[in-house]
Design a protein around this motif. Structure first.
Motif, PDB file in Angstrom:
ATOM      1  N   LEU A 377      42.954 -34.970  19.680  1.00 31.27           N
ATOM      2  CA  LEU A 377      43.119 -34.232  20.941  1.00 31.27           C
ATOM      3  C   LEU A 377      41.748 -33.833  21.455  1.00 31.27           C
ATOM      4  N   GLN A 391      38.027 -36.074  29.850  1.00 23.43           N
ATOM      5  CA  GLN A 391      39.431 -36.490  29.757  1.00 23.43           C
ATOM      6  C   GLN A 391      39.573 -38.002  29.986  1.00 23.43           C
ATOM      7  N   PHE A 395      40.971 -40.658  27.184  1.00 20.46           N
ATOM      8  CA  PHE A 395      42.034 -41.656  27.415  1.00 20.46           C
ATOM      9  C   PHE A 395      41.615 -43.017  26.856  1.00 20.46           C
ATOM     10  N   ILE A 400      44.090 -37.584  23.170  1.00 21.80           N
ATOM     11  CA  ILE A 400      44.922 -36.990  24.225  1.00 21.80           C
ATOM     12  C   ILE A 400      44.313 -35.678  24.725  1.00 21.80           C
ATOM     13  N   PHE A 416      52.767 -33.906  29.261  1.00 24.49           N
ATOM     14  CA  PHE A 416      53.543 -34.914  28.530  1.00 24.49           C
ATOM     15  C   PHE A 416      54.923 -34.363  28.200  1.00 24.49           C
ATOM     16  N   ASP A 424      50.735 -37.536  30.236  1.00 21.16           N
ATOM     17  CA  ASP A 424      49.690 -38.117  29.394  1.00 21.16           C
ATOM     18  C   ASP A 424      48.780 -37.097  28.724  1.00 21.16           C
ATOM     19  N   GLY A 425      49.167 -35.812  28.775  1.00 18.37           N
ATOM     20  CA  GLY A 425      48.315 -34.809  28.139  1.00 18.37           C
ATOM     21  C   GLY A 425      49.028 -33.477  28.155  1.00 18.37           C
ATOM     22  N   TYR A 447      52.257 -34.042  18.321  1.00 19.50           N
ATOM     23  CA  TYR A 447      51.490 -34.842  17.372  1.00 19.50           C
ATOM     24  C   TYR A 447      52.280 -35.096  16.089  1.00 19.50           C
ATOM     25  N   TRP A 453      53.798 -40.216  19.387  1.00 16.08           N
ATOM     26  CA  TRP A 453      52.358 -40.044  19.586  1.00 16.08           C
ATOM     27  C   TRP A 453      51.652 -41.384  19.805  1.00 16.08           C
ATOM     28  N   LEU A 456      52.185 -42.693  23.177  1.00 16.05           N
ATOM     29  CA  LEU A 456      51.365 -41.963  24.145  1.00 16.05           C
ATOM     30  C   LEU A 456      49.918 -42.479  24.120  1.00 16.05           C
ATOM     31  N   GLN A 457      49.407 -42.685  22.925  1.00 17.12           N
ATOM     32  CA  GLN A 457      48.032 -43.203  22.807  1.00 17.12           C
ATOM     33  C   GLN A 457      47.908 -44.582  23.452  1.00 17.12           C
ATOM     34  N   VAL A 460      47.822 -44.262  27.331  1.00 17.64           N
ATOM     35  CA  VAL A 460      46.592 -43.787  27.984  1.00 17.64           C
ATOM     36  C   VAL A 460      45.438 -44.772  27.797  1.00 17.64           C
TER      37      VAL A 460
END
Ligand code: ADP
Length: 486
Positions: A377, A391, A395, A400, A416, A424-425, A447, A453, A456-457, A460
């Protein structure tokens, strides 16, 4: 179009913040679009002539600074890995002997007005001597704002500059370039400038006003910040002037250099990875924990923070929350320098919670890359943030962001939702410590679900915040400036 981009800092030559990233990467993108773009910056001591193969192309140009005459050489080089020409203003007294860019140990150099007067005046003389009349002079922040005043007041009817339009970008309104009024003659401008409609600012002079008053077009680095600076809360006393110029004021989001910031090739990383090999990111995390003397724990969320340790960056908000953050099941690594009271606080925290917080107080670009890649993060609790690059870099590295909803952070990061997968965050609005703490808790909860998770990674990492789109918007902005110049 022939464009001169003027900036006091440019990656990789000299950097204190995001402006350097912009000035080093936007020109490359514009060059790829076919523009004849060149860059102007000072040659500080840290810019090695040998390493960058700089050549002297003009010698001993005389520049008046107040009552004195200073001599300036112009050196030429390229932004590494590109065909973008960079001109350097060379003067030993004001730049060549300075290790830092604007200040030492938190104190501004007392002759900053002389230094950046020299820079701006030398830039104009250089253009004439090179017989290269740009369509656009694009100045950035207060250090290059005087160029706008000179071109409008002294050269407006000069046939050489007859088709030169001006653009002024402000990257952070908090830095006004303020000087005592008695120093005005150093700039060569007359006392007619010392009125609120021109350079006067509450009894002083503020150089950024030269940009706001005289540039054909003004812009800043996100749409939200362009609106915010027209309000009292974010306007630093200049919101009235900016509202007056609202029809010429635009916001274009910064991109980042996708060649430099690339987890597949970044030479600073311990282990390279892509969106297809995300598992490889873990080695960077373990190495980062090790580098900061934190216990190597794969499943403990690791939060990174990089930046100037100032109130603007929300350090006061974090400071009041830090003790509680230390009690959460997470680790924190911080790289930054800034106000001494925050240095002291961090040292104290590190002493009390050595297994939870690691700190490096300084400026270290290679370590920054290791933090972007090794963290899960990335925290940006900024009170205001014109664009913010952290940020966007996060990404790119599958890290995140947790951000305050302001400026460019509001434009790029969205809360998110682990049920729908939207966003996305992690975002908070208030400036009270509870808002920040709740956000970190939400992020830690998300997380804990590895499949959610990693999706999501993956999402981005596939975003495109390269300069491709924004550079086209700059082309359109330059056309607007040209149309205004007529
Ligand atoms: P700023 O307001 O400082 O310009 P930005 O988010 O626009 O903030 O850009 C900051 C840039 O400077 C990013 O590239 C960030 O990684 C870098 N940076 C900030 N502080 C440090 C530091 N202490 N060491 C290395 N890089 C830093």
């Amino acid at each position: 179009m022939k464009i001169l981009l003027v900036s006091p800092e440019v990656v990789p030559f000299a950097k204190t913040g995001g402006l350097a990233d912009v000035a080093g990467s936007l020109p490359k993108a514009l060059k790829n679009l076919g523009e004849d773009i060149r860059v102007l910056m000072p040659r500080y001591k840290s810019v090695s002539k040998k390493k960058y193969a700089l050549k002297t192309i003009l010698k001993k140009i005389e520049i008046p600074i107040g009552e004195n005459l200073e001599k300036v050489d112009i050196l030429e080089g390229k932004i590494p890995g590109s065909k973008v020409t960079v001109y350097f203003v060379e003067n030993d007294k004001y730049f060549g002997s300075r290790t830092e860019l604007y200040q030492v140990e938190g104190k501004d150099y007392p002759d900053n007005l002389e230094r950046f007067t020299l820079f701006c005046r030398a830039g104009i003389e250089m253009l004439k001597k090179l017989n290269w009349a740009p369509d656009i002079v694009h100045a950035n922040d207060w250090q290059s704002a005087l160029m706008m005043a000179y071109l409008k007041n002294w050269f407006k009817d000069d046939p050489f500059f007859k088709s030169t339009a001006t653009v002024y970008s402000v990257h952070n309104l908090g830095y006004l370039g303020m000087f005592n009024k008695d120093k005005l003659p150093i700039t060569g401008l007359g006392w007619d400038q010392f009125i609120p409609e021109k350079l006067e600012f509450w009894g002083n002079i503020a150089l950024t006003k030269a940009g706001f008053v005289y540039a054909d077009v003004i812009n800043t680095v996100s749409e939200t910040y362009a609106k915010e600076i027209q309000t009292e809360a974010f306007g630093f006393g200049l919101d009235g002037l900016l509202r007056y110029r609202a029809s010429d004021l635009y916001g274009i989001l910064n991109g980042i250099d996708y060649e430099i910031w690339d987890p597949a090739t970044d030479p600073n990383l311990v282990n390279h990875y892509t969106v297809l090999t995300l598992d490889e990111k873990m080695e960077n995390k373990l190495a980062l924990q090790d580098e900061f003397d934190l216990p190597e724990k794969k499943r403990t969320p690791l939060i990174g923070l990089i930046g100037r340790l100032t109130v603007q960056k929300g350090f006061d908000i974090l400071a009041t929350t830090l003790e509680q953050v230390m009690k959460l099941n997470c680790q924190l690594v911080i790289l930054g320098n800034g106000e001494p009271k925050y240095h002291d606080l961090l040292k104290k925290m590190h002493k009390a919670y050595p297994k939870h917080i690691g700190i490096k107080l300084g400026f270290d670009e290679a370590l920054a890359a290791r933090i972007y890649s090794g963290s899960d993060l990335f925290l940006m609790p900024s009170r205001y943030e014109p664009c913010g690059l952290g940020q966007l870099i996060s990404f790119r590295y599958g890290t995140i962001p947790m951000v305050r909803k302001t400026g460019g952070l509001a434009d790029t990061v969205h809360e998110f939702n682990s049920k729908t997968g939207e966003g996305d965050g992690f975002v908070f609005e208030g400036i009270e410590p509870a808002a920040l703490l709740a956000t970190i808790k939400r992020a830690i909860e998300a997380y804990k679900k590895p499949s959610v998770w990693s999706k999501l990674q993956e999402k981005v990492m596939q975003y495109d915040f390269s300069w491709d789109a924004s550079a086209k918007q700059y082309q359109a902005l330059y056309q607007k400036a040209k149309a205004k110049r007529g």
